[in-house]
Design a protein around this motif. Structure first.
Motif, short mmCIF file in Angstrom:
data_model
loop_
_atom_site.label_atom_id
_atom_site.label_comp_id
_atom_site.label_asym_id
_atom_site.label_seq_id
_atom_site.Cartn_x
_atom_site.Cartn_y
_atom_site.Cartn_z
N ARG A 36 3.37 22.05 72.34
CA ARG A 36 4.52 22.16 73.23
C ARG A 36 4.06 23.50 74.08
NH1 ARG A 36 10.19 22.90 70.58
NH2 ARG A 36 9.19 24.67 70.01
N LEU A 37 4.43 23.43 75.34
CA LEU A 37 4.58 24.51 76.23
C LEU A 37 5.51 25.54 76.04
CD1 LEU A 37 2.07 22.58 77.68
CD2 LEU A 37 3.13 23.60 79.95
N PRO A 38 5.32 26.88 76.27
CA PRO A 38 6.51 27.64 76.57
C PRO A 38 7.62 26.91 77.26
CG PRO A 38 4.73 29.00 77.08
CD PRO A 38 4.18 27.71 76.93
N SER A 39 8.98 27.38 77.00
CA SER A 39 10.26 26.55 77.89
C SER A 39 10.31 27.02 79.31
CB SER A 39 11.57 27.01 76.93
OG SER A 39 11.73 28.36 77.33
N ILE A 40 10.91 26.46 79.91
CA ILE A 40 10.99 26.82 81.45
C ILE A 40 11.61 28.17 81.62
CG2 ILE A 40 12.33 26.12 83.58
CD1 ILE A 40 11.84 23.13 82.84
N SER A 73 13.18 18.06 72.95
CA SER A 73 12.09 18.64 72.38
C SER A 73 11.34 19.64 73.12
CB SER A 73 11.27 17.52 71.72
OG SER A 73 11.91 16.91 70.71
N GLY A 74 11.18 19.14 74.41
CA GLY A 74 10.57 20.18 75.22
C GLY A 74 9.51 19.45 75.86
N THR A 75 8.31 20.31 76.68
CA THR A 75 7.42 19.55 77.27
C THR A 75 5.92 19.99 76.52
OG1 THR A 75 8.36 20.16 79.30
CG2 THR A 75 5.98 19.89 79.60
N PHE A 76 5.23 18.63 76.68
CA PHE A 76 4.03 18.94 75.79
C PHE A 76 2.76 18.56 76.72
CE2 PHE A 76 7.49 18.30 73.11
CZ PHE A 76 7.30 18.85 71.83
N VAL A 77 1.53 18.86 76.02
CA VAL A 77 0.39 18.53 76.83
C VAL A 77 -0.01 16.96 76.33
CG1 VAL A 77 -2.08 18.91 76.69
CG2 VAL A 77 -0.42 20.90 76.59
N ARG A 78 -0.20 16.09 77.43
CA ARG A 78 -0.24 14.75 77.19
C ARG A 78 -1.66 14.38 76.46
NH1 ARG A 78 2.57 10.51 79.40
NH2 ARG A 78 1.54 8.33 78.74
N GLY A 79 -2.49 15.03 76.48
CA GLY A 79 -3.91 14.64 76.11
C GLY A 79 -4.87 14.46 76.83
N THR A 80 -6.03 14.01 76.77
CA THR A 80 -7.05 13.97 77.45
C THR A 80 -7.42 12.69 78.16
OG1 THR A 80 -8.38 13.02 75.47
CG2 THR A 80 -8.68 15.19 76.01
#
Length: 267
Positions: A36-40, A73-80
Motif C-alpha cells: 500500500r502506498l502512503p495516503s493521499i 483500503s487505499g491505493t496499492f502497487v498493482r504488480g509487474t
C-alpha cells in the motif's frame, strides 16, 4: 522514504512530476507488488501540493496500470507486467497440458455457465446470426490479489448438450482437453485476432481498472480437423500491464528473389 519534491518552476505539471517520481520508485522496487502506498493527504504533505494534485497523479498511474485502488483500503502497487507469450499458441504449449505449471501463479475463477446471446464477433466466427443463443463459460483470472484477465469460451449448444461443458464444473485440466474428450473432436488449428479498445463497464469493474484504461482483447477461434469451429474464446487484459510476445525464425534469403521487397501494411 527519501525526499520527494516538486519544482514549481518546471514546465512539467506538478502531478506529472509526482507521477514520474512514484513511477520510478515502483520500477525500482521501493514498493513491492501488493504494497500500500502512503495516503493521499500524506503524499500531498510530502510533496507540498494540494490533495487534488496527488489524486490526479494516482489517477494517471491507475490508467497506466501501475496502481490499483480498493475502496476503504487505499491505493496499492498493482504488480509487474504480465507477458502473454506467443498469444494462444502458448495455451496449448509444446506439450499439451502444460497448464499444470501455471496453477501456482494464476487462479481461475469460473463465474458463469449459461446460454446467452452471442456477440457479433463470436456469432460471425461460428457462422450464426448475432444474438443466437450460445453456451458460454466465463471466468476471471487473478495473480496474487490482482485480476489480470476476464475471459469467456463460447460453444454451440447442440455440440455440448449432455456433456460436462454445459455444467458449472471446475475441471482439473485445461478446458480444451475436457472438450476434446467430451465431444470427441480434436483441436487442430486456431486463429487469433488481437485489438485494443476501452473496457466495458463490467470489464472495468472486474479488472479493477478505470473506465478510460484501454484493454487488449483477444478473439481466439479453435477448429477441428474439418475446419469447423469448436470453441470461440474471448479474453480481455489491462492494456498497460500486458505485453504480447511473439518469437519466430527468419528464413534465409532465397536466390533469385529481389532484396527490396515491399514492407508490411497494417490494416
Amino acid at each position: 522514504m527519501g525526499p520527494m519534491t516538486v519544482n514549481p518552476g518546471a514546465a512539467e505539471f506538478p502531478h506529472r512530476q509526482i507521477a514520474a517520481q512514484l513511477r520510478a520508485r515502483i520500477h525500482r522496487g521501493d514498493w513491492a507488488p501488493g504494497e500500500r502506498l502512503p495516503s493521499i493527504p500524506m503524499l500531498a504533505t510530502q510533496f507540498g501540493v494540494a490533495k487534488q494534485t496527488v489524486q490526479r497523479t494516482i489517477d494517471q498511474l491507475r490508467i497506466e496500470g501501475l496502481l490499483i485502488t480498493r475502496p476503504g483500503s487505499g491505493t496499492f502497487v498493482r504488480g509487474t507486467k504480465r507477458r502473454m507469450n506467443r498469444l494462444s499458441r502458448g495455451r496449448y504449449g509444446a506439450e499439451r497440458g502444460y497448464h499444470a505449471e501455471l496453477a501456482a501463479r494464476y487462479r481461475q475463477h469460473l463465474m458463469l455457465v449459461a446460454q446467452l446471446p452471442a456477440p457479433a464477433d463470436v456469432a460471425e466466427a461460428f457462422g450464426v446470426d448475432p444474438g443466437t443463443p450460445l453456451l458460454v463459460r466465463r471466468h476471471l483470472v487473478s495473480t496474487g490479489e490482482s485480476p489480470v484477465e476476464v475471459g469467456a469460451s463460447w460453444f454451440k449448444p447442440n455440440d455440448v448438450r449432455g456433456t460436462s461443458i454445459e455444467r458449472p464444473d471446475v475441471f482439473g485440466r485445461p478446458l480444451y482437453q475436457e472438450v476434446e474428450d467430451e465431444l470427441g473432436r480434436r483441436y487442430t488449428s486456431a486463429k487469433d485476432q488481437v485489438s485494443a479498445r476501452l473496457p466495458s463497464r463490467e470489464e472495468a469493474e472486474l479488472l479493477q481498472i478505470r473506465p478510460d484504461t484501454p484493454v487488449l482483447v483477444l478473439l481466439h477461434v479453435a477448429y477441428d480437423e474439418d475446419h469447423r469451429p469448436i470453441e470461440v474464446a474471448q479474453a480481455a487484459w489491462p492494456g498497460p500491464m500486458t505485453s504480447l510476445t511473439e518469437e519466430y525464425r527468419i528464413p534465409a534469403p532465397r536466390p533469385g528473389l529481389p532484396d527490396d521487397e515491399p514492407g508490411l501494411t497494417l490494416g
